[in-house]
Enzyme design. Structure first.
Site, PDB file in Angstrom:
ATOM      1  N   ASP A  26       0.831  -1.205   0.000  1.00  0.00           N
ATOM      2  CA  ASP A  26       0.000   0.000   0.000  1.00  0.00           C
ATOM      3  C   ASP A  26       0.868   1.259   0.000  1.00  0.00           C
ATOM      4  O   ASP A  26       2.016   1.235   0.440  1.00  0.00           O
ATOM      5  CB  ASP A  26      -0.911  -0.031   1.240  1.00  0.00           C
ATOM      6  CG  ASP A  26      -2.081   0.921   1.112  1.00  0.00           C
ATOM      7  OD1 ASP A  26      -2.391   1.367  -0.021  1.00  0.00           O
ATOM      8  OD2 ASP A  26      -2.705   1.232   2.149  1.00  0.00           O
ATOM      9  N   HIS A  43       2.757   3.643  -8.899  1.00  0.00           N
ATOM     10  CA  HIS A  43       2.515   2.229  -9.207  1.00  0.00           C
ATOM     11  C   HIS A  43       3.691   1.621  -9.981  1.00  0.00           C
ATOM     12  O   HIS A  43       4.073   0.478  -9.751  1.00  0.00           O
ATOM     13  CB  HIS A  43       1.217   2.069 -10.001  1.00  0.00           C
ATOM     14  CG  HIS A  43      -0.002   2.451  -9.222  1.00  0.00           C
ATOM     15  ND1 HIS A  43      -0.212   2.021  -7.937  1.00  0.00           N
ATOM     16  CD2 HIS A  43      -1.078   3.236  -9.530  1.00  0.00           C
ATOM     17  CE1 HIS A  43      -1.359   2.513  -7.484  1.00  0.00           C
ATOM     18  NE2 HIS A  43      -1.895   3.260  -8.433  1.00  0.00           N
ATOM     19  N   LEU A 137      11.718 -19.352  -4.715  1.00  0.00           N
ATOM     20  CA  LEU A 137      10.558 -18.655  -4.152  1.00  0.00           C
ATOM     21  C   LEU A 137       9.330 -18.784  -5.053  1.00  0.00           C
ATOM     22  O   LEU A 137       9.434 -18.648  -6.280  1.00  0.00           O
ATOM     23  CB  LEU A 137      10.903 -17.158  -4.021  1.00  0.00           C
ATOM     24  CG  LEU A 137       9.758 -16.236  -3.593  1.00  0.00           C
ATOM     25  CD1 LEU A 137       9.560 -16.308  -2.092  1.00  0.00           C
ATOM     26  CD2 LEU A 137      10.013 -14.794  -4.024  1.00  0.00           C
TER      27      LEU A 137
HETATM   28  C1  IPE Z   1      -5.386  -2.729  -0.607  1.00  0.00           C
HETATM   29  O1  IPE Z   1      -5.060  -1.379  -0.657  1.00  0.00           O
HETATM   30  C2  IPE Z   1      -5.297  -3.341  -1.952  1.00  0.00           C
HETATM   31  C3  IPE Z   1      -3.961  -3.480  -2.542  1.00  0.00           C
HETATM   32  C4  IPE Z   1      -2.836  -3.111  -1.989  1.00  0.00           C
HETATM   33  C5  IPE Z   1      -3.924  -4.090  -3.843  1.00  0.00           C
HETATM   34  P1  IPE Z   1      -6.173  -0.251  -0.823  1.00  0.00           P
HETATM   35  O2  IPE Z   1      -5.427   1.034  -0.871  1.00  0.00           O
HETATM   36  O3  IPE Z   1      -7.058  -0.562  -1.962  1.00  0.00           O
HETATM   37  O4  IPE Z   1      -7.005  -0.411   0.524  1.00  0.00           O
HETATM   38  P2  IPE Z   1      -7.948   0.614   1.275  1.00  0.00           P
HETATM   39  O5  IPE Z   1      -8.882   1.186   0.238  1.00  0.00           O
HETATM   40  O6  IPE Z   1      -7.078   1.688   1.843  1.00  0.00           O
HETATM   41  O7  IPE Z   1      -8.626  -0.178   2.325  1.00  0.00           O
HETATM   42  C1  IPE Z   2      -1.359   0.311  -3.415  1.00  0.00           C
HETATM   43  O1  IPE Z   2      -1.158   1.680  -3.408  1.00  0.00           O
HETATM   44  C2  IPE Z   2      -1.509  -0.241  -4.813  1.00  0.00           C
HETATM   45  C3  IPE Z   2      -2.885  -0.618  -5.160  1.00  0.00           C
HETATM   46  C4  IPE Z   2      -3.924  -0.612  -4.362  1.00  0.00           C
HETATM   47  C5  IPE Z   2      -3.091  -1.039  -6.523  1.00  0.00           C
HETATM   48  P1  IPE Z   2      -2.376   2.682  -3.438  1.00  0.00           P
HETATM   49  O2  IPE Z   2      -2.716   2.979  -4.860  1.00  0.00           O
HETATM   50  O3  IPE Z   2      -3.503   2.207  -2.608  1.00  0.00           O
HETATM   51  O4  IPE Z   2      -1.728   3.970  -2.794  1.00  0.00           O
HETATM   52  P2  IPE Z   2      -2.390   4.929  -1.715  1.00  0.00           P
HETATM   53  O5  IPE Z   2      -2.831   4.055  -0.582  1.00  0.00           O
HETATM   54  O6  IPE Z   2      -3.538   5.594  -2.397  1.00  0.00           O
HETATM   55  O7  IPE Z   2      -1.299   5.863  -1.350  1.00  0.00           O
HETATM   56 MG    MG Z   3      -4.034   2.409  -0.659  1.00  0.00          MG
END
Ligand code: IPE
Ligand code: IPE
Ligand code: MG
Length: 244
Positions: A26, A43, A137
């Site tokens: 995240d 990303h 892995l």
């Molecule tokens: C969880 O992160 C999903 C992934 C890392 C793929 P999100 O950013 O989508 O989760 P929430 O919305 O903060 O719960």
């Molecule tokens: C995690 O990073 C990747 C995915 C959920 C695909 P986020 O895109 O959720 O990044 P934040 O949480 O908005 O910073």
């Molecule tokens: Mg996120």
């Protein structure tokens, strides 16, 4: 048994009893925004970091690394971002496939892949096929994955077998065999980066007795040392599984 505060590992030569690490990667978007960049740049950097952490986990002799790459809820994001995420696996495998192969890493995926563009599916299935005999892995991508979706699919598949008369007793072992993670060792350690302390529909069944580690570090900044740190925390936890 290790005691808290005891130095367990010498940096990168550490050994761990942790077989399966799962990571909620995240914070890509916030990481990019902090530098006045687009979320998609976060990303892309995050996907480069997948390579780094996979190589590190492989070196540390971890058996399985399950990475949450796209959730069943991430479809709610703006179309532009979703489109980018749908194509990112192709960029990732084109860049790193040969290296992952050389390192003996085996690619796997869980989730409903049918919603990804045909080209992404093709590249991913090719990676899975090319690496299927590797013994290093297992790098398992959770893509268009949701814990609830996985459980509902398992329930439907079980109901179908019961209807056909090919299954009657359903216990935990049987149920588990219908999950997408079937055959993998239990998740020992779940790490979530970037400060949020929730599960966000990741591996709901599988996390029942996992150790949870939350870090404020954003995913693109999460390095080998952070992984080693999390493993040290894991080794110092006392896992009781309900016993004493
Ligand atoms: C969880 O992160 C999903 C992934 C890392 C793929 P999100 O950013 O989508 O989760 P929430 O919305 O903060 O719960
Ligand atoms: C995690 O990073 C990747 C995915 C959920 C695909 P986020 O895109 O959720 O990044 P934040 O949480 O908005 O910073
Ligand atoms: Mg996120």
């Amino acid at each position: 048994m290790a005691h808290f505060g005891e130095p367990l590992f010498e940096g990168k030569n550490m050994e761990t009893t942790c077989r399966h690490v799962a990571i909620i990667m995240d914070g890509n978007g916030r990481w990019a925004k902090k530098q006045d960049k687009q979320r998609t740049f976060g990303h892309l950097s995050g996907s480069e970091n997948v390579r780094n952490i996979a190589l590190a986990a492989n070196k540390l002799n971890i058996k399985v690394l399950t990475l949450y790459a796209f959730s069943t809820e991430n479809w709610k994001r703006p179309m532009e971002e979703v489109d980018y995420l749908m194509k990112l696996p192709e960029v990732f495998f084109n860049r790193f496939m040969d290296e992952l192969m050389r390192e003996g890493i085996k690619i796997m995926a869980i989730g409903d892949l049918s919603k990804f563009p045909p080209n992404t599916q093709r590249v991913l299935l090719n990676a899975i096929d090319r690496t299927k005999n590797n013994s290093g892995l297992i790098l398992n991508f959770a893509m268009n994955y949701g814990g609830r979706d996985e459980i509902i699919r398992a329930v439907n598949a079980i109901a179908n077998e019961v209807r056909l008369g090919t299954l009657d007793i359903i216990d935990e072992t049987v149920f588990e065999s219908f999950l997408m993670t079937s055959g993998l060792p239990p998740v020992d350690l779940m790490i979530r980066t970037s400060g949020e302390q929730r599960i966000s529909n990741f591996l709901l069944w599988q996390l029942a007795y996992s150790e949870l580690v939350f870090t404020d570090v954003s995913w693109p900044d999460f390095k080998e040392d952070d992984l080693v740190q999390a493993l040290k925390v894991f080794e110092n936890r006392s896992r009781r599984f309900g016993g004493l």
